[in-house]
Design a protein around this motif. Structure first.
Motif, PDB file in Angstrom:
ATOM      1  N   ARG A  23       0.632 -12.796   3.974  1.00 65.07           N
ATOM      2  CA  ARG A  23      -0.649 -12.244   4.433  1.00 65.07           C
ATOM      3  C   ARG A  23      -1.576 -13.365   4.888  1.00 65.07           C
ATOM      4  O   ARG A  23      -2.143 -13.318   5.992  1.00 65.07           O
ATOM      5  N   ARG A  24      -1.746 -14.388   4.034  1.00 66.08           N
ATOM      6  CA  ARG A  24      -2.654 -15.478   4.391  1.00 66.08           C
ATOM      7  C   ARG A  24      -2.126 -16.265   5.595  1.00 66.08           C
ATOM      8  O   ARG A  24      -2.891 -16.715   6.450  1.00 66.08           O
ATOM      9  N   ALA A  26      -0.305 -15.046   8.035  1.00 61.83           N
ATOM     10  CA  ALA A  26      -0.549 -14.229   9.222  1.00 61.83           C
ATOM     11  C   ALA A  26      -2.001 -14.351   9.668  1.00 61.83           C
ATOM     12  O   ALA A  26      -2.290 -14.455  10.866  1.00 61.83           O
ATOM     13  N   GLU A  27      -2.926 -14.337   8.714  1.00 58.88           N
ATOM     14  CA  GLU A  27      -4.338 -14.504   9.063  1.00 58.88           C
ATOM     15  C   GLU A  27      -4.590 -15.883   9.687  1.00 58.88           C
ATOM     16  O   GLU A  27      -5.346 -16.017  10.659  1.00 58.88           O
ATOM     17  N   LYS A  28      -3.939 -16.898   9.143  1.00 61.51           N
ATOM     18  CA  LYS A  28      -4.110 -18.267   9.660  1.00 61.51           C
ATOM     19  C   LYS A  28      -3.613 -18.384  11.091  1.00 61.51           C
ATOM     20  O   LYS A  28      -4.206 -19.107  11.909  1.00 61.51           O
ATOM     21  N   LEU A  29      -2.535 -17.671  11.418  1.00 66.65           N
ATOM     22  CA  LEU A  29      -1.949 -17.731  12.755  1.00 66.65           C
ATOM     23  C   LEU A  29      -2.495 -16.656  13.688  1.00 66.65           C
ATOM     24  O   LEU A  29      -2.029 -16.538  14.823  1.00 66.65           O
ATOM     25  N   HIS A  30      -3.456 -15.867  13.182  1.00 67.41           N
ATOM     26  CA  HIS A  30      -4.073 -14.792  13.969  1.00 67.41           C
ATOM     27  C   HIS A  30      -3.027 -13.798  14.465  1.00 67.41           C
ATOM     28  O   HIS A  30      -2.977 -13.433  15.635  1.00 67.41           O
ATOM     29  N   THR A  31      -2.168 -13.386  13.551  1.00 65.12           N
ATOM     30  CA  THR A  31      -1.154 -12.385  13.857  1.00 65.12           C
ATOM     31  C   THR A  31      -1.081 -11.408  12.689  1.00 65.12           C
ATOM     32  O   THR A  31      -1.935 -11.423  11.803  1.00 65.12           O
ATOM     33  N   THR A  32      -0.071 -10.568  12.690  1.00 65.44           N
ATOM     34  CA  THR A  32       0.127  -9.637  11.584  1.00 65.44           C
ATOM     35  C   THR A  32       1.427  -9.975  10.869  1.00 65.44           C
ATOM     36  O   THR A  32       2.246 -10.752  11.371  1.00 65.44           O
ATOM     37  N   GLN A  33       1.639  -9.342   9.686  1.00 64.83           N
ATOM     38  CA  GLN A  33       2.792  -9.706   8.878  1.00 64.83           C
ATOM     39  C   GLN A  33       4.140  -9.330   9.501  1.00 64.83           C
ATOM     40  O   GLN A  33       5.089 -10.117   9.401  1.00 64.83           O
TER      41      GLN A  33
END
Length: 305
Positions: A23-24, A26-33
């Protein structure tokens, strides 16, 4: 094991490995899981082993993942370095600039310009090549050099040229000549025999000297021609005549010669910076500006063009 993983997969792996959370990461890479999970699965299939232990509450690196992490980080760092190198080469902030220069520039001007250039463009290497103005024009057109400090007049076809300063001309005379060590009007040498430069090697100084003499009301009697400044000075030291040379050569006088300062304002030879019309890198503008500004503090200013 295949080696055709992508940098996108590596970035996904490093993000999950450092965050230990899909989750984190994905947020860091500006994407979804879901797409992030697919990237990791594809990478594991490529390397042939699991890189993560996935639990319901935690994510941990396997032994293979721990071994792979520093290598993945190194690959990404190298890719970033390579990308920056390409960008800097395109924008002119990295690479080599080959500079041709006339000999007098090495005595005083270049030693003051080059450190300032290095401060502004630390990733650009300068290659310096001493040459006559005619050679500089030929090598600019042949793309052997990118920038030249030379003396006009030259054939400017395909080149851009900007006058940046002017060297005063001084008289070089035998050491026991009556004007040695004096300040004189150029007309005092009207009855002397002159040593001058050959047209193909010293066109700029030769032309400037003839123009200065003409402005002083006489045409010099040229008894000998020299292909270099050391040869000219040697002929003068041998009593074969007097000469007019750029003032920077006074820094390294030769035995047997003396100098006379000339008061005539016309007795000067312009120095220009030249480059090809198709060159526009910022480094060239910096070199031109530094050359002009540095010269303006010590050399005779160039006339407005």
């Amino acid at each position: 094991m295949s080696s055709d993983f992508t940098f996108g997969q590596l970035r996904a792996f490093v993000a999950v490995a450092t965050e230990l959370s899909f989750r984190r990461a994905a947020e860091k890479l500006h994407t979804t899981q879901p797409p992030l999970s697919r990237q990791i699965k594809a990478l594991e299939e490529t390397v042939g082993t699991r890189l993560f232990d996935r639990g319901t509450r935690r994510v941990a690196l396997t032994a293979a993942g721990q071994a792979f992490l520093p290598e993945a980080q190194r690959l990404l760092t190298n890719a970033d370095v390579a990308r920056r190198a390409v960008t800097e080469a395109v924008t002119g902030e990295r690479g080599v600039v080959r500079v041709g220069y006339i000999e007098p520039a090495a005595y005083d001007l270049l030693p003051r310009v080059l450190p300032k250039f290095r401060e502004k463009h630390p990733k650009i290497d300068l290659e310096l090549h001493e040459m006559h103005s005619s050679d500089a024009v030929r090598r600019l057109r042949g793309r052997d050099i990118e920038v030249a400090l030379l003396r006009p007049p030259v054939d400017q076809t395909g080149l851009r040229l900007e006058i940046v300063y002017a060297d005063r001309l001084v008289a070089v005379v035998p050491e026991h000549h009556p004007v040695a060590g004096r300040t004189i009007a150029l007309a005092e040498l009207a009855d002397e025999q002159f040593v001058s430069f050959t047209a193909n090697q010293g066109t700029g100084v030769h032309t400037a000297a003839l123009q200065a003499c003409a402005s002083s009301g006489f045409s010099p009697t040229i008894a000998h021609l020299a292909s270099s400044t050391p040869m000219l000075m040697s002929l003068v030291a041998a009593g074969q005549g007097v000469g007019l040379i750029p003032e920077p050569f006074r820094i390294a006088p030769r035995p047997g010669v003396g100098f006379a300062t000339i008061t005539d304002p016309e007795a000067r030879s312009h120095v220009a910076i030249a480059w090809r019309e198709d060159e526009s890198r910022a480094a060239y503008r910096t070199l031109r500006d530094l050359t002009r500004d540095t010269a303006a503090r010590s050399a005779t200013p160039a006339e407005p063009q």
